[in-house]
Design a protein around this motif. Structure first.
Motif, PDB file in Angstrom:
ATOM      1  N   GLU A  22      31.609  42.968  39.622  1.00 51.34           N
ATOM      2  CA  GLU A  22      32.322  44.205  39.325  1.00 51.34           C
ATOM      3  C   GLU A  22      32.911  44.792  40.605  1.00 51.34           C
ATOM      4  OE1 GLU A  22      32.805  45.493  36.335  1.00 51.34           O
ATOM      5  OE2 GLU A  22      31.649  43.930  35.325  1.00 51.34           O
ATOM      6  N   ALA A  55      32.673  47.746  41.785  1.00 55.67           N
ATOM      7  CA  ALA A  55      31.665  48.556  42.480  1.00 55.67           C
ATOM      8  C   ALA A  55      30.776  47.689  43.358  1.00 55.67           C
ATOM      9  CB  ALA A  55      30.816  49.331  41.469  1.00 55.67           C
ATOM     10  N   ARG A 102      39.422  51.588  36.230  1.00 55.72           N
ATOM     11  CA  ARG A 102      38.152  52.215  35.846  1.00 55.72           C
ATOM     12  C   ARG A 102      37.326  52.591  37.076  1.00 55.72           C
ATOM     13  NH1 ARG A 102      36.493  48.265  32.803  1.00 55.72           N
ATOM     14  NH2 ARG A 102      35.295  47.262  34.470  1.00 55.72           N
ATOM     15  N   CYS A 103      37.328  51.735  38.091  1.00 55.66           N
ATOM     16  CA  CYS A 103      36.577  51.984  39.333  1.00 55.66           C
ATOM     17  C   CYS A 103      37.562  51.847  40.496  1.00 55.66           C
ATOM     18  CB  CYS A 103      35.436  50.971  39.471  1.00 55.66           C
ATOM     19  SG  CYS A 103      34.442  51.161  40.972  1.00 55.66           S
ATOM     20  N   LYS A 104      38.188  52.957  40.863  1.00 51.68           N
ATOM     21  CA  LYS A 104      39.257  52.931  41.862  1.00 51.68           C
ATOM     22  C   LYS A 104      38.725  52.883  43.282  1.00 51.68           C
ATOM     23  CE  LYS A 104      42.299  55.606  38.842  1.00 51.68           C
ATOM     24  NZ  LYS A 104      43.038  56.873  38.687  1.00 51.68           N
ATOM     25  N   ARG A 156      34.860  53.399  45.828  1.00 51.24           N
ATOM     26  CA  ARG A 156      33.406  53.575  45.913  1.00 51.24           C
ATOM     27  C   ARG A 156      32.978  53.313  47.349  1.00 51.24           C
ATOM     28  NH1 ARG A 156      29.853  52.658  41.564  1.00 51.24           N
ATOM     29  NH2 ARG A 156      31.636  53.231  40.277  1.00 51.24           N
ATOM     30  N   SER A 188      38.598  51.707  48.855  1.00 52.95           N
ATOM     31  CA  SER A 188      39.428  51.644  47.653  1.00 52.95           C
ATOM     32  C   SER A 188      40.020  50.237  47.537  1.00 52.95           C
ATOM     33  CB  SER A 188      40.565  52.668  47.734  1.00 52.95           C
ATOM     34  OG  SER A 188      41.494  52.296  48.757  1.00 52.95           O
ATOM     35  N   GLU A 232      36.102  56.812  32.394  1.00 50.63           N
ATOM     36  CA  GLU A 232      36.500  56.817  33.804  1.00 50.63           C
ATOM     37  C   GLU A 232      38.010  56.775  33.963  1.00 50.63           C
ATOM     38  OE1 GLU A 232      32.401  55.095  33.477  1.00 50.63           O
ATOM     39  OE2 GLU A 232      34.329  54.729  32.488  1.00 50.63           O
TER      40      GLU A 232
END
Length: 538
Positions: A120, A122, A169-171, A173, A177, A255
């Motif tokens: 993923e 993340a 969804r997960c830009k 973390r 980026s 998200e």
């Protein structure tokens, strides 16, 4: 992973003469403990986030020094991919450390494993951040050719539509980026659909539109372009009906929405239809409190059907313990901070009860002989830390998991000098199992009684699971020595899990025996720890 190059999951022949060498806590065992729950020690603490750091990986460093880096990476992949790790952070940290080792083969193996361990976005961000932290003391950059290639391969190896969903969804973390990673890795897209996503991430939607409008695009590019257009449309929409239609048609997730969208009950109802079941279970109270779920509404009925659907439970791989936690927390009618309150809906409680029994099909048997022993010397009305589940109910659920899934499981209730074999069967309800566990009177605790009982009866037990609330563990003899006697008499590779269900501070002296582990508290991760120990994976 043994020093000889074999995995710790390899079968060993037990020496019934009592050879202790095979039970030593080797660096291999310490590594596997770290990958499973973030500590090389013999204690797993439920609900505790063990943040990986260099002072926790002495065994891993020793194995790398011995030239076993490639085998270490194989262990990392195994724990990350097979659901053996309680949390992925330790595996990702270990992989980052291997990727910076001086040996070329170790570094190559680590980078080659990046896509398998970090599936993923993340996870990828965490990997890069761990590499940054590990490099800070070395006063040098992290973006060498090997990392640039590994990150490029990560993006290029993804299914384009899945990647489009992931990057929206997960830009970002951990301070990173997708724009950072694509720029620093100098990624050259492997095909046009990945090039489209790369342009969207680095240049924005307007430039992407200009570049691909009136162009002879492939079917894959058209699909990705349409998906990104939907994501952009929902970000700029104030029309509740339009937002709901986009969510339902394209299976958008929360998200990908704006905070203002989440103020709408109807938007939440649309999200709940496709939201992962594990996530649904965690927000049932919030959804009831906000009147998103109302008694006898069509939405509530549909959700109840989904919660107890065998197909949905199987797809989500929901564990019975997770459902019981959700049920007790929902039944409580109040959030842990005390601000959110709700009246539990009877139809949701009924659905959770039905789902609880159906979800046992999701538990894969280990194929070992178990003894689950419940200490009744103290009150079983206290609760597991951080939950609304009483220790009596928790003990009953634990017992049921093994009775329903393992062909040879004995359940015992014990206190000082008193021990009873409980008549717990696979067809019993949770209430019946709980009642069966608390029949004998309490006293003080002797946690070696179940082992002594099995030894006298001549029952070969692979794993003893001792559950207690007692703040002080007492023993008529050393638990390690008692366990050794059982091994010697039965010729069985017996292991012992001591679980203080309400405590965080239990220790047992002289535990340099890899067949003995301590669990403080109990959560879903504890089942993974027990399974790994039972299967000789650590």
């Amino acid at each position: 992973m043994e020093a000889t190059g074999r995995s710790v999951s390899s079968n060993h022949t037990f020496n019934s003469s009592g050879d202790d060498s095979q039970w030593e806590v080797s660096d291999n065992i310490k590594l596997c403990r770290f990958l499973c729950y973030g500590s090389e020690g013999d204690k797993y603490t439920a609900r505790e986030e063990n943040h990986p750091s260099m002072d926790r990986v002495g065994a891993l460093l020793a194995l790398l020094q011995e030239g076993q880096g490639v085998l270490v990476v194989e262990e990392i992949k195994r724990f990350a991919q097979n659901g053996q790790a309680v949390r992925l952070d330790p595996c990702i940290f270990a992989l980052a450390l291997c990727s910076q080792h001086s040996e070329v083969k170790t570094r190559q193996a680590a980078f080659n494993a990046l896509r398998e361990v970090c599936q993923e976005p993340a996870h990828l961000f965490s990997f890069i951040q761990y590499k940054k932290q590990l490099k800070e003391d070395m006063k040098c950059g992290i973006w060498g050719r090997a990392l640039r290639k590994a990150v490029s391969d990560w993006y290029n190896g993804q299914d384009a539509l899945s990647l489009a969903a992931g990057v929206t969804r997960c830009k970002q973390r951990e301070g990173w980026s997708h724009q950072d990673l694509l720029r620093l890795s100098h990624t050259k897209p492997a095909h046009e659909a990945i090039a489209l996503i790369s342009k969207y991430v680095t240049k924005g939607w307007k430039d992407t539109q200009v570049a691909y409008t009136d162009k002879d695009n492939s079917d894959e590019v058209v699909k990705v372009l349409s998906y990104l257009e939907v994501v952009e449309k929902v970000k700029h929409s104030c029309d509740e009906t339009e937002v709901i239609n986009l969510i339902e048609e394209h299976k958008l997730e929360r998200e990908q929405l704006l905070t203002d969208h989440l103020k709408s009950k109807s938007v939440w109802r649309a999200l709940l239809k496709e939201m992962p079941l594990q996530s649904v279970l965690k927000i049932l109270g919030k959804m009831t409190a906000k009147k998103v779920l109302q008694p006898e509404s069509l939405e509530t009925q549909a959700l109840c059907e989904r919660i107890q659907s065998e197909a949905a439970l199987k797809k989500a791989k929901v564990h019975p313990f997770s459902i019981q936690l959700a049920c007790e927390n929902y039944k409580r009618g109040q959030g842990y901070q005390g601000k959110t309150k709700w009246a539990a809906d009877s139809s949701i409680l009924k659905a959770l009860d039905s789902a609880f029994y159906k979800s046992f099909l999701n538990v894969e048997p280990v194929g070992k002989n178990f003894v689950v022993a419940v200490d009744v010397s103290t009150s079983l009305t206290s609760v597991l830390p951080g939950t609304s589940v009483s220790t009596a109910v928790a003990a009953a659920v634990i017992a049921m998991v093994f009775v329903k899934t393992e062909a040879n499981t004995h359940v015992l209730a014990y206190s000082e000098g008193a021990l009873k074999l409980c008549s717990v069967s696979a067809d019993m309800t949770l209430a019946q199992t709980t009642d069966e566990l608390v029949k004998i009177p309490g006293g003080s605790t002797d946690c070696t009684l179940p082992i002594t009982w099995a030894t006298k009866k001549g029952k070969a037990v692979d794993v003893f699971i001792i559950l207690t609330n007692n703040p002080v563990w007492t023993f008529t003899a050393s638990p390690v020595e008692t366990l050794k006697k059982h091994r010697q008499k039965t010729g069985c590779r017996s292991k012992l899990v001591m679980c203080g269900m309400t405590s965080v501070g239990h220790t047992i002296a002289d535990t340099e025996d890899r067949g003995l582990l301590i669990i403080s508290g109990f959560d879903l991760g504890a089942f993974s720890v027990i399974r790994n120990l039972a299967q000789d994976l650590m």
